[in-house]
Write an enzyme that holds these catalytic residues in place. Structure first.
Site, short mmCIF file in Angstrom:
data_model
loop_
_atom_site.label_atom_id
_atom_site.label_comp_id
_atom_site.label_asym_id
_atom_site.label_seq_id
_atom_site.Cartn_x
_atom_site.Cartn_y
_atom_site.Cartn_z
N HIS A 199 26.87 -67.20 -77.71
CA HIS A 199 25.94 -66.61 -78.68
C HIS A 199 24.76 -67.54 -78.96
CE1 HIS A 199 28.61 -63.21 -79.90
NE2 HIS A 199 29.49 -64.00 -79.33
N ASP A 241 22.54 -63.02 -85.34
CA ASP A 241 23.50 -62.41 -84.43
C ASP A 241 24.10 -61.18 -85.12
OD1 ASP A 241 25.29 -63.55 -81.86
OD2 ASP A 241 26.28 -62.03 -83.09
N SER A 265 25.78 -58.90 -76.42
CA SER A 265 26.60 -58.26 -75.38
C SER A 265 25.78 -57.21 -74.64
CB SER A 265 27.80 -57.57 -76.03
OG SER A 265 27.35 -56.40 -76.69
N GLY A 279 32.19 -62.79 -69.35
CA GLY A 279 31.36 -62.92 -70.55
C GLY A 279 29.99 -62.34 -70.19
#
Ligand code: UDX
Length: 459
Positions: free
Chosen positions: A25, A120, A143, A359
């Protein structure tokens, strides 16, 4: 540089950014900060002391650490991967120090000189804080778009049975009606605590809807259908300007030192001959899975570069669980490191395949270098990403039944040696081309940067 500096557009107003304190992140948030800086904004980063970014890599930013007491989280991360619980806990303990920090910043700078806050998506508590001081909040979701759609569609509850399935259950292999791309066994991998995950996801999605806009690290051509649905489901503007690492590499925000020696070692290997293995910054594997990986690597006989992050096997420091004589048998064919310069490794001509936990940053980085994948997702968004890689984009093989040496060897050979692998390589190279076009003047991501700058400037 892909972006030219356009200092006049933003009249040097300030943007405050606040990442979730995890590698996957922090990287995209700091990359976004750099993108906005080239567009003429001043940058302030609020961050926790836990996993603090290295200030000296960003002399052009101002940093504001907030006080926190994360020892608890650090010890939990070593054994647990219950993201829903950990993220909600983080939202709770950050609230007071964040509110104080923001109040300090608002007092420090002239009225109107702060354009907005970008946090975030996982830091959902920040929406109520900015509402109380009438500052717009934009959200960075790190994402894929598809992940957010799956989160919105799936019932996170232990009652529906998805989350305690075993191989013996008759619907284990069946696709789930709520999100048919995924099988029940993929959903089972997402969390071990569906109630906590569901509660976290609901709060995150609600506060994304309440925000002033959404910024995504993806590009339109990769997720065109999902983008349409997102634009219908979320009543605020969406900006898809990724992949961010194409503007600025992730190396400057790396929390662990990257072992640069691997690049000279890769130079000694034939083109597309090396398997690169990394499961990112938080995934954990068991000792027996670790040993299966080692056996599979020995059995393929192919050169490999394996990132074994210290702590990836709970209870072990580093390489103790390796099978006896592994290192002697492998010799110069294999290299094991604690952390690698991943983007450079993927861009190296010797790298032929990326065995990844999927990821989102890793998936994008692989697409951008045209490296087909073997997918071993562990949790949260990774199973969705793996389904896209294997079933939608068809650029990799999903090891859907876990880590056993025979299955691993077969998957690697499919990618590295079979005609099927060649076709995957062609398809991923064509996606790589699309990325490059989207970043050029007039391309979708390039236009999205301009649209975002105009939007923020209108606040
Ligand atoms: C987490 C979640 O697990 C992931 O599913 C989510 O999409 C983002 O947050 P992480 O597991 O660390 O992230 O994976 P990923 O998103 O792939 O990010 C890892 C980052 O670390 C990448 O930018 C990668 O380049 C970097 N990295 C990884 C290194 O620099 N060196 C390494 O050896 C391995």
């Amino acid at each position: 540089a892909i972006l030219c500096s356009t200092q006049s557009t933003a009249t040097r107003r300030r943007i405050i950014l606040f990442p979730l304190p995890f590698q996957g992140h922090i990287n995209p948030m700091l990359q976004l900060a750099n993108i906005l800086h080239t567009q003429g904004f001043e940058i302030t980063i609020i961050h926790t002391q836990f996993n603090s970014p290295n200030h000296s890599n960003y002399p052009h930013f101002t940093f504001k650490p907030i006080s926190d007491s994360f020892f608890d989280i650090e010890s939990q991360l070593k054994t647990k991967t219950d993201a829903g619980y950990i993220l909600q806990y983080l939202n709770g303990i950050c609230e007071d120090p964040f509110r104080d920090c923001l109040a300090g910043l608002l007092a420090e700078y002239d009225e109107g000189s702060i354009s907005c806050l970008i946090t975030d998506a996982g830091l959902y508590f920040t929406q109520a804080v900015v509402d109380s001081v009438k500052l717009p909040r934009m959200v960075l979701r790190t994402s894929s778009l598809a992940c957010v759609l799956s989160y919105g569609a799936l019932p996170f509850s232990s009652e529906n049975g998805y989350f305690n399935l075993t191989k013996e259950d008759s619907n284990y292999e069946a696709s789930v009606p709520e999100f048919p791309l995924m099988k029940a066994k993929d959903v089972a991998k997402m969390t071990t605590n569906p109630e906590a995950m569901g509660s976290f996801v609901t709060k995150m999605l609600n506060q994304m809807k309440a925000s002033s806009g959404l910024i995504w690290n993806t590009f339109k051509e990769l997720e065109e259908d999902a983008l349409e649905t997102i634009c219908q489901d979320f009543p605020v503007p969406s900006f898809t300007l990724g992949p961010f690492h194409k503007y600025f590499p992730a190396s400057s925000s790396s929390l662990i030192e990257q072992d640069q020696n691997v690049l000279a070692w890769l130079d000694t290997k034939a083109p597309k001959s090396v398997i690169y293995i990394s499961f990112g910054s938080v995934a954990l594997i068991t000792e027996s899975e670790f040993q299966e990986v080692a056996h599979a690597l020995m059995n393929t006989g192919l050169p490999f570069l394996w990132v074994v992050r210290p702590g990836i096997v709970p209870g072990s420091e580093w390489l103790e669980p390796l099978p006896e004589e592994f290192l002697e048998r492998v010799g110069d064919k294999g290299r094991i490191v604690k952390w690698a310069p991943q983007q450079d490794v993927l861009a190296h001509p010797a790298t032929g395949c990326f065995w990844t936990h999927c990821g989102w940053n890793s998936t994008l980085e692989s697409i951008c270098e045209g490296v087909p994948m073997v997918c071993s997702p562990c949790f949260v968004d990774q199973p969705v990403n793996a389904r896209y890689v294997s079933d939608v984009w068809k650029i990799g093989v999903f090891l859907e039944d876990g880590l056993d040496r025979v299955g691993i060897e077969m998957a690697i050979k499919r990618v590295m040696m079979d005609k099927e692998g060649e076709e995957m390589r062609e398809r991923i190279n064509s996606l790589k081309e699309k990325v490059n076009v989207s970043l050029e003047e007039g391309g979708s991501s390039h236009q999205s940067v301009k649209a975002l700058v105009n939007y923020i400037s209108s606040f």
